[in-house]
Scaffold this active site. Structure first.
Site, mmCIF file in Angstrom:
data_model
loop_
_atom_site.group_PDB
_atom_site.id
_atom_site.type_symbol
_atom_site.label_atom_id
_atom_site.label_comp_id
_atom_site.label_asym_id
_atom_site.label_seq_id
_atom_site.Cartn_x
_atom_site.Cartn_y
_atom_site.Cartn_z
ATOM 1 N N GLY A 170 10.531 -2.252 70.030
ATOM 2 C CA GLY A 170 10.862 -2.074 71.444
ATOM 3 C C GLY A 170 12.238 -1.465 71.698
ATOM 4 N N HIS B 186 2.281 -2.223 58.309
ATOM 5 C CA HIS B 186 2.806 -2.902 59.504
ATOM 6 C C HIS B 186 1.809 -3.985 59.916
ATOM 7 C CE1 HIS B 186 4.184 -3.669 63.569
ATOM 8 N NE2 HIS B 186 5.327 -3.092 63.228
ATOM 9 N N GLU C 121 9.101 -8.575 58.150
ATOM 10 C CA GLU C 121 8.847 -8.691 59.583
ATOM 11 C C GLU C 121 7.957 -9.903 59.852
ATOM 12 O OE1 GLU C 121 9.415 -4.745 61.738
ATOM 13 O OE2 GLU C 121 7.338 -4.816 61.128
ATOM 14 N N SER D 271 12.032 -8.194 66.991
ATOM 15 C CA SER D 271 12.858 -8.393 68.180
ATOM 16 C C SER D 271 14.357 -8.219 67.933
ATOM 17 C CB SER D 271 12.547 -9.756 68.819
ATOM 18 O OG SER D 271 11.180 -9.818 69.195
HETATM 19 C C1 PEP Z 1 8.120 -3.471 64.818
HETATM 20 O O1 PEP Z 1 7.363 -2.830 65.495
HETATM 21 O O2 PEP Z 1 8.142 -3.298 63.604
HETATM 22 C C2 PEP Z 1 9.014 -4.437 65.481
HETATM 23 C C3 PEP Z 1 9.841 -5.129 64.755
HETATM 24 O O3 PEP Z 1 8.922 -4.530 66.860
HETATM 25 P P1 PEP Z 1 9.964 -5.280 67.839
HETATM 26 O O4 PEP Z 1 11.341 -4.814 67.446
HETATM 27 O O5 PEP Z 1 9.564 -4.805 69.209
HETATM 28 O O6 PEP Z 1 9.781 -6.731 67.644
#
Ligand code: PEP
Length: 263
Positions: free
Chosen positions: A244, A105, A177, A222
């Site tokens: 989140g 991550h 991501e 997000s």
């Molecule tokens: C994550 O923690 O992998 C993530 C994508 O967080 P968020 O959805 O809050 O952006």
């Protein structure tokens, strides 16, 4: 039996994984889990999973065992055992019924010094211990603006290929991501995400076409109930890794349903 129980492989289906990060308490987890289980009743055509803080895995196992929702951790040691205070091994996670674990991550890479080589070691350790790693890759805003997104993602993937071989990718899930979209409320557009997902699949296809067609590539950054469906409608986006919004049962269940709808 849950979908990945001892099968040793992940099929290209649809999947949504909640990453609770450093959130929760026994009391709030209970409410969240109860609401997710109720909301997910009867939802078919996708795999739903939660990756929770280590101390709560036992609670989550108790709440979810025997059902369709799978669970896992957000990190794993690259070591099996030994003098590594504070670490948790893949076999310990298996002991608690985990079937998945997030590796690499961006928060671990940026805040805890996990480099590509360490992420690759964790990926291998996870698989050796019987877990399906969810390998996170993605570029920072600076890297995107420099136009080197593809190079970054390729480097991150290549480190794992070097260590695990292409066979390793037969038993994993990839999560793209973009770092600039994580926890910022700034989602990649479906087209921006699709472009990188297609690139990842094409890269893998150069080595093994069948594998590249079957591997699940999730998008994270997000994702919310309001934007999930348009992201999941893209041909190379097979679901999402959700931070989140996974802490809100209604949001999370709606995202899962959006993945199921287009399955
Ligand atoms: C994550 O923690 O992998 C993530 C994508 O967080 P968020 O959805 O809050 O952006």
């Amino acid at each position: 039996m849950h979908p990945f129980a001892n099968t040793g492989k992940a099929m290209r289906e649809r999947m949504v994984v909640g990453n609770w990060k450093l959130h929760g308490s026994l009391i709030s987890n209970k409410t969240l889990l109860d609401e997710i289980v109720t909301g997910m009743a009867g939802v078919k055509g996708m795999h739903c999973a939660v990756c929770v803080p280590f101390p709560y895995i036992f609670q989550v196992q108790f709440a979810l065992q025997g059902g369709e929702i799978v669970w896992g951790a957000q990190n794993v040691s690259q070591y099996e055992k030994g003098a590594y205070s504070g670490e948790v091994s893949a076999s310990m996670l298996r002991d608690l019924g985990c079937s998945i674990v997030i590796v690499g991550h961006s928060e671990r890479r940026a805040l805890y010094g996990e480099d590509d080589a360490m992420v690759a070691e964790k990926f291998v350790a996870a698989q050796k211990g019987g877990l399906i790693p969810i390998l996170c890759v993605g570029e920072t805003l600076e890297e995107r603006e420099k136009g080197i997104t593809a190079n970054v993602v390729e480097r991150q993937l290549q480190a794992v290929v070097d260590k695990a071989g292409m066979e390793g990718f037969g038993r994993c899930v990839i999560a793209y991501e973009p770092v600039w979209a994580i926890g910022t409320g700034k989602t990649a557009t479906p087209q921006q995400a699709q472009e990188v997902h297609a690139y990842i699949r094409a890269l893998l296809s150069e080595q093994n076409k069948g594998l590249s067609e079957n591997i699940m590539i999730l998008y994270g950054g997000s994702v919310k109930a309001s934007n999930a469906a348009e992201l999941f409608a893209m041909p190379d986006i097979d679901g999402g890794l959700i931070g989140g919004a996974s802490l809100d049962a209604n949001e999370f269940v709606s995202i899962c349903k959006a993945a199921a709808k287009v399955a």
